[in-house]
Design a protein around this motif. Structure first.
Motif, mmCIF file in Angstrom:
data_model
loop_
_atom_site.group_PDB
_atom_site.id
_atom_site.type_symbol
_atom_site.label_atom_id
_atom_site.label_comp_id
_atom_site.label_asym_id
_atom_site.label_seq_id
_atom_site.Cartn_x
_atom_site.Cartn_y
_atom_site.Cartn_z
ATOM 1 N N VAL A 1 0.828 -1.209 0.000
ATOM 2 C CA VAL A 1 0.000 0.000 0.000
ATOM 3 C C VAL A 1 0.861 1.257 0.000
ATOM 4 N N TYR A 2 1.936 1.262 0.808
ATOM 5 C CA TYR A 2 2.756 2.465 0.959
ATOM 6 C C TYR A 2 3.946 2.481 -0.001
ATOM 7 N N GLY A 3 4.080 1.441 -0.820
ATOM 8 C CA GLY A 3 5.142 1.429 -1.823
ATOM 9 C C GLY A 3 6.527 1.403 -1.231
ATOM 10 N N ILE A 4 6.738 0.675 -0.152
ATOM 11 C CA ILE A 4 8.047 0.579 0.507
ATOM 12 C C ILE A 4 8.771 -0.648 -0.039
ATOM 13 N N ASP A 5 9.962 -0.448 -0.573
ATOM 14 C CA ASP A 5 10.704 -1.503 -1.266
ATOM 15 C C ASP A 5 11.689 -2.180 -0.317
ATOM 16 N N VAL A 6 11.241 -3.211 0.352
ATOM 17 C CA VAL A 6 12.116 -4.031 1.189
ATOM 18 C C VAL A 6 11.790 -5.497 0.937
ATOM 19 N N THR A 7 12.733 -6.364 1.278
ATOM 20 C CA THR A 7 12.538 -7.802 1.150
ATOM 21 C C THR A 7 12.165 -8.374 2.500
ATOM 22 N N LEU A 8 11.056 -9.080 2.543
ATOM 23 C CA LEU A 8 10.546 -9.634 3.800
ATOM 24 C C LEU A 8 11.067 -11.060 3.965
ATOM 25 N N VAL A 9 11.885 -11.285 4.987
ATOM 26 C CA VAL A 9 12.468 -12.607 5.222
ATOM 27 C C VAL A 9 12.110 -13.049 6.634
ATOM 28 N N ILE A 10 10.894 -13.550 6.803
ATOM 29 C CA ILE A 10 10.465 -14.054 8.123
ATOM 30 C C ILE A 10 9.617 -15.303 7.937
ATOM 31 N N ASP A 11 9.980 -16.105 6.938
ATOM 32 C CA ASP A 11 9.160 -17.253 6.600
ATOM 33 C C ASP A 11 9.477 -18.492 7.425
ATOM 34 N N ASN A 12 10.619 -18.512 8.124
ATOM 35 C CA ASN A 12 11.032 -19.706 8.856
ATOM 36 C C ASN A 12 10.192 -19.875 10.112
ATOM 37 N N LEU A 13 9.237 -20.799 10.060
ATOM 38 C CA LEU A 13 8.300 -20.971 11.170
ATOM 39 C C LEU A 13 8.961 -21.529 12.419
ATOM 40 N N CYS A 14 10.170 -22.071 12.301
ATOM 41 C CA CYS A 14 10.824 -22.624 13.487
ATOM 42 C C CYS A 14 11.482 -21.546 14.322
#
Length: 490
Positions: free
Chosen positions: A475-488
């Motif tokens: 929505v806010y057009g912020i260009d970052v990579t989200l790396v929080i997929d590791n459920l452990c």
């Protein structure tokens, strides 16, 4: 129903019975020096043309015409006790305004563009009975100022939007012994303005006038005097702009709200709003920050629900420069009915309330539907946001804790410098600022990767708030990579 204060001052255009001569105080000695307070609180004695934009925080931006008729420069005024008068806003603040007195520069101007009376006719239904000016277009106001289902209640107040204007109307229902009126007389008295933030000033007057219209139909002289005193001086094109929810800053928080204003001013209901929704306030906060279309349903009375509309908008305040410029404005529509369907079809972001259950079926018009304390959405990608996570509960706990500390300091230390409204508004504004500050720093770094540690530092849950963050970045057009997929990860 929100109770109205007995302390609200009567205004000069009300028909006040003469005082009892036996109870009158001796007249005070008149001063030969004129004072700025002679007109009373919020009253204007100078009729210089001005274009005004006001925020609920007490911030007023005005462009005042100079004495020679030329357009003036913008002025900004922040009200508050013990504050020094701010400087006029401009590139060179050392240059005075030639030809303008201090009063011209800083006094708020009234901007009422219409006053009207709406009645319920047993044969014709809702209709505008009287208005000033006589040529103004009030189509639809007869339904906006008398909510559907109002015949079941005795009184109400309603905020609404009419084109580029906002309105406030007070409704009353009085039993009468009349077969023609079917035993009940119902009327609303209301006003229109380019901004909703000062309408609360006239709540008490409108309440008195609707009772007056019920008891003495057709006597409009107080309303005529009111309009002549308060009518707006608008730009030549008459193009009043719809006021979006203001961006708050710490210096803008209004700490001079009088007790009677706290009851009738929309900003004075934030504490009741959060107490009503409890932890669900954190769900509403996310939807507001994402600029979703929120529709609140409630049967009449609708006045307190209009306050909830305003409070929802206030949850999304951000004071960081440059944040939110490219996102749609979260626009308060206040009360709506089926006549507003066409207007809502083109809105990308809004908060509104209604008493008409049929809206629940029109899912294309909203993203989030609030029925009493039940918040729901038919959008599958928004479903995860309905679930409270540990971080949400922790934020609500901190909010409640701060409130208890404030109440304790007010009771024990007699601290009157702070209030609950400031606390709530600042709490969410600082929360929003912390999130966007962190996102901006990550986006501007050599490694624009958002990790679980970053998310926790923002006060969010790396897993529970993942979908919220994904939507926020988009929505806010912020260009970052989200790396929080590791459920452990903890």
């Amino acid at each position: 129903m929100v109770k109205q204060s007995d302390r609200a001052p009567l205004l000069d255009w009300e028909e006040i019975p003469p005082p009892d001569p036996n109870q009158m105080d001796p007249p005070a000695e008149k001063s030969s020096e004129p004072t700025d307070t002679a007109a009373g609180p919020g009253r204007s004695t100078d009729k210089s043309p001005a274009t005004i934009t006001c925020s609920p925080s007490g911030s007023v931006t005005a462009v005042v015409a100079s004495r020679d008729g030329s357009r003036g420069r913008p002025l900004t005024h922040h009200r508050g006790p013990g504050r020094t008068r701010p400087e006029p806003v401009g590139s060179d603040r050392t240059v005075p305004f030639p030809g303008l007195s201090v009063r011209d520069q800083w006094e708020e101007k009234d901007q009422i563009v219409s006053v009207f009376v709406v009645t319920f006719d047993t044969r014709s239904g809702n209709m505008v009975e009287w208005c000033l000016p006589h040529d103004i277009n009030l189509d639809g106001v007869e339904f906006k100022s008398m909510a559907s289902g109002s015949h079941r209640i005795t009184s109400d107040f309603i905020y609404f939007r009419k084109g580029c204007y906002f309105g406030l109307a007070c409704f009353a229902n009085m039993p009468v012994e009349s077969e023609l009126e079917r035993g009940a007389r119902m009327k609303s008295v209301g006003i229109l303005s380019p901004s909703y933030t000062l309408l609360y000033r006239y709540m008490h007057f409108l309440e008195n006038q609707v009772r007056h219209q019920l008891q003495c139909p057709g006597q409009y002289s107080p309303l005529e005097a009111f309009y002549e005193d308060k009518k707006a001086v608008l730009p030549p094109a008459g193009n009043g702009l719809v006021t979006a929810c203001p961006t708050w800053s710490v210096t803008n928080i209004n700490r001079c709200m009088h007790p009677e204003m706290k009851i009738t001013h929309p900003a004075g209901c934030m504490s009741q709003f959060i107490q009503f929704f409890g932890e669900q306030i954190m769900v509403l906060w996310k939807f507001a920050l994402l600029r979703k279309r929120l529709l609140i349903f409630s049967p009449p009375p609708v006045g307190v629900v209009c306050y909830r509309v305003y409070c929802c908008c206030s949850l999304a305040n951000v004071s960081l420069p440059g944040i939110g410029i490219s996102v749609p404005e979260l626009r308060p529509f206040f009360y709506i009915n089926i006549a507003d369907i066409t207007a809502l079809e083109t809105e990308m972001s809004y908060v509104a309330c209604t008493t008409e259950k049929i809206f629940e079926e029109k899912k294309e018009l909203y993203d989030v539907y609030v029925d009493n304390q039940n918040v729901k959405t038919h959008r599958s990608h928004l479903q995860p946001l309905l679930r409270l996570n540990a971080a949400d509960k922790e934020k609500y706990r901190k909010l409640s804790e701060q409130r208890q500390l404030l109440l304790y300091s007010q009771e024990v230390d007699e601290d009157c410098t702070s209030n609950e409204e400031d606390l709530f508004i600042l709490f969410f504004m600082e929360l929003n600022n912390r999130i966007f500050q962190a996102l901006s720093e990550v986006a501007g770094s050599t490694d624009p990767t958002l990790t679980a540690e970053h998310v926790r530092a923002m006060g969010l849950d790396p897993q529970g708030d993942r979908s919220f963050l994904v939507d926020l970045l988009e929505v806010y057009g912020i260009d970052v990579t989200l790396v929080i997929d590791n459920l452990c990860c903890p």
